[in-house]
Design a protein around this motif. Structure first.
Motif, mmCIF file in Angstrom:
data_model
loop_
_atom_site.group_PDB
_atom_site.id
_atom_site.type_symbol
_atom_site.label_atom_id
_atom_site.label_comp_id
_atom_site.label_asym_id
_atom_site.label_seq_id
_atom_site.Cartn_x
_atom_site.Cartn_y
_atom_site.Cartn_z
ATOM 1 N N LEU A 117 0.872 -1.253 -0.029
ATOM 2 C CA LEU A 117 0.095 -0.063 0.019
ATOM 3 C C LEU A 117 0.790 1.219 0.040
ATOM 4 N N ALA A 118 1.926 1.331 0.841
ATOM 5 C CA ALA A 118 2.767 2.620 1.009
ATOM 6 C C ALA A 118 3.432 2.763 -0.404
ATOM 7 N N ALA A 119 4.206 1.875 -0.881
ATOM 8 C CA ALA A 119 4.942 1.742 -1.965
ATOM 9 C C ALA A 119 4.023 2.164 -3.236
ATOM 10 N N ASN A 120 2.900 1.396 -3.335
ATOM 11 C CA ASN A 120 2.177 1.523 -4.549
ATOM 12 C C ASN A 120 1.484 3.114 -4.599
ATOM 13 N N THR A 121 1.220 3.683 -3.267
ATOM 14 C CA THR A 121 0.863 4.932 -3.098
ATOM 15 C C THR A 121 1.903 6.093 -3.514
ATOM 16 N N ALA A 122 3.043 5.734 -3.155
ATOM 17 C CA ALA A 122 4.230 6.734 -3.708
ATOM 18 C C ALA A 122 4.538 6.524 -5.161
ATOM 19 N N LEU A 123 4.314 5.356 -5.563
ATOM 20 C CA LEU A 123 4.366 5.288 -7.146
ATOM 21 C C LEU A 123 3.573 5.858 -7.855
ATOM 22 N N GLY A 156 16.324 15.062 -13.076
ATOM 23 C CA GLY A 156 16.635 16.481 -13.128
ATOM 24 C C GLY A 156 15.511 17.161 -12.277
ATOM 25 N N HIS A 157 14.498 16.501 -12.184
ATOM 26 C CA HIS A 157 13.256 17.224 -11.238
ATOM 27 C C HIS A 157 13.796 17.512 -9.886
ATOM 28 N N ARG A 158 13.385 18.566 -9.343
ATOM 29 C CA ARG A 158 13.540 18.690 -7.869
ATOM 30 C C ARG A 158 12.100 18.345 -6.954
ATOM 31 N N VAL A 159 12.347 17.430 -6.174
ATOM 32 C CA VAL A 159 11.231 16.779 -5.528
ATOM 33 C C VAL A 159 11.255 17.051 -4.067
ATOM 34 N N LEU A 160 10.174 17.400 -3.247
ATOM 35 C CA LEU A 160 10.107 17.862 -2.160
ATOM 36 C C LEU A 160 9.282 16.863 -1.318
ATOM 37 N N VAL A 161 9.614 15.834 -0.444
ATOM 38 C CA VAL A 161 8.876 14.835 0.256
ATOM 39 C C VAL A 161 8.418 15.726 1.741
ATOM 40 N N ILE A 162 7.192 15.748 1.919
ATOM 41 C CA ILE A 162 6.779 16.144 3.326
ATOM 42 C C ILE A 162 6.450 15.034 4.005
ATOM 43 N N GLY A 163 6.876 14.695 5.154
ATOM 44 C CA GLY A 163 6.545 13.234 5.713
ATOM 45 C C GLY A 163 7.698 12.314 5.346
ATOM 46 N N ALA A 164 8.879 12.679 5.226
ATOM 47 C CA ALA A 164 9.668 11.746 4.482
ATOM 48 C C ALA A 164 10.017 10.576 5.251
ATOM 49 N N GLY A 200 5.894 5.948 6.424
ATOM 50 C CA GLY A 200 5.894 4.844 5.512
ATOM 51 C C GLY A 200 5.585 5.124 4.161
ATOM 52 N N VAL A 201 4.728 5.957 3.774
ATOM 53 C CA VAL A 201 4.795 6.395 2.360
ATOM 54 C C VAL A 201 6.036 7.095 1.903
ATOM 55 N N GLY A 202 6.350 8.072 2.874
ATOM 56 C CA GLY A 202 7.390 9.020 2.780
ATOM 57 C C GLY A 202 8.712 8.393 2.418
ATOM 58 N N THR A 203 9.154 7.179 3.149
ATOM 59 C CA THR A 203 10.402 6.538 2.922
ATOM 60 C C THR A 203 10.528 5.916 1.625
ATOM 61 N N PHE A 204 9.178 5.455 1.156
ATOM 62 C CA PHE A 204 9.240 4.877 -0.408
ATOM 63 C C PHE A 204 9.290 6.295 -1.288
ATOM 64 N N ASP A 219 2.919 15.452 -0.543
ATOM 65 C CA ASP A 219 2.494 15.963 0.921
ATOM 66 C C ASP A 219 2.117 14.570 1.517
ATOM 67 N N ASN A 220 2.647 14.132 2.508
ATOM 68 C CA ASN A 220 2.305 13.096 3.385
ATOM 69 C C ASN A 220 1.939 13.632 4.729
#
Length: 328
Positions: free
Chosen positions: A132-138, A150-158, A161-165, A217-218
């Motif tokens: 579930l977590a990895a599928n959500t992130a994917l 090259g994109h700059r990505v910000l993960v809030i709540g890194a 469970g979802v954030g680490t993926f 945004d998690n």
């Protein structure tokens, strides 16, 4: 078989460990002997029937009582039996899946079309942490944001469970990744590939000069409007989660971003993992990434099956770094 049954909404004490009939696989179904199951926010939202607003919307929550009586939307185990018409799976095969329900039990039925072979380099406990977590992130990164090298990505709540993926998948897609987390998880988030880490106890990322092509945004710690301050003009903001509430949240945060999208230059959207029809395809892609070493599940705690209520309490507290798993 033993299963935790939810007969009414409530606290983890509402879960009753009891004996129920073992499911019988119908056409297209696979009966899985569950070896490990993930415990996550989706479970305790269903357990408590919250937010109350969600009970009025078609979905997994019943108005007065649970529709889902055996929780558990992630599992890993071994094929026990297959139903008519099922090919590609045989008894004893190690598998993992993201069924809508049934993981908090010794056996669970899974449609063969949503089942995938377990990654060879993962234990059952590690595999149960993925679906579930990895599928959500994917879905957030590949489908909604279309992350490119090259994109700059910000993960809030890194650190969740979802954030680490999300951190690892964004890196696998060639992005420059910044993770936002609390002070005790800074080194962990850096260790899974984040190029930069923002400690929210010391810094407010919305007040920095950096600009991001994608924000995942998690956490829901800032509004979509506040996040726009650090987005590129054609950036993508993807809501996955937010702060829990009894009546509306996190649904208000989840629905607010898409409502804002028509009025701004950025794409503001949310992930609907429940409506995803590509679970097996996604799991197969995740398996490739896992077996190549580009993605690894981060597990905070592992509980024995009988202590699933305690695992739910820990999940509700919101302090887990990565995933929570129970062995069956």
């Amino acid at each position: 078989m033993k299963a935790f049954v939810l007969r009414s909404y409530g606290s983890p004490d509402a879960l009753e460990l009891t004996t129920v009939d073992r499911p019988v696989p119908g056409p297209g179904d696979v009966l899985v002997r569950v070896r490990a199951v993930s415990v996550q926010p989706a479970d305790w939202h269903l357990m408590r029937g919250q937010p109350y607003l969600a009970r009025l919307i078609p979905g997994p929550l019943g108005l007065r009582r649970p529709k889902v009586t055996v929780l558990g939307a992630d599992l890993a185990g071994e094929v026990e039996a297959v139903g008519a018409g099922v090919t590609g799976f045989s008894p004893g095969d190690p598998v993992y899946a993201m069924p809508e329900q049934g993981g908090f039990a010794e056996y669970a039925l899974v449609p063969a079309a949503e089942l995938a072979p377990k990654p060879e380099n993962l234990t059952f406990e590690e595999a149960a942490a993925v679906p579930l977590a990895a599928n959500t992130a994917l879905i957030a990164l590949r489908d909604q944001a279309r992350v490119q090298p090259g994109h700059r990505v910000l993960v809030i709540g890194a650190s969740g469970g979802v954030g680490t993926f999300a951190v690892q998948l964004a890196k696998a897609f060639g992005a420059h990744v910044t993770g936002v987390c609390g002070p005790r998880n800074v080194e962990m988030v850096r260790s899974i590939g984040a190029d930069e880490v923002v400690n929210y106890a010391k810094e407010d990322f919305t007040r920095q000069d950096s600009r991001y092509d994608v924000i995942v945004d998690n956490a829901g710690s800032h509004s979509a409007l506040a996040c726009r301050r650090v987005m590129t003009r054609k950036g993508v903001y993807v809501v996955i989660g937010g702060k829990a509430g009894r009546w509306v949240q996190p649904m208000g945060h989840f629905l607010g971003a898409p409502a804002l999208s028509p009025f701004v230059s950025q794409k503001m959207t949310a992930v609907d993992v429940i409506g995803c029809t590509e679970n097996r395809r996604n799991l197969l892609q995740l398996t490739e990434l896992i077996e190549s070493g580009k993605v690894i599940p981060v597990i905070d705690r592992v509980y024995p099956f009988a202590e699933i209520p305690a695992a739910l309490r820990y999940s509700e507290a919101g302090h887990a770094a990565g995933k929570i798993v129970a062995t069956v």
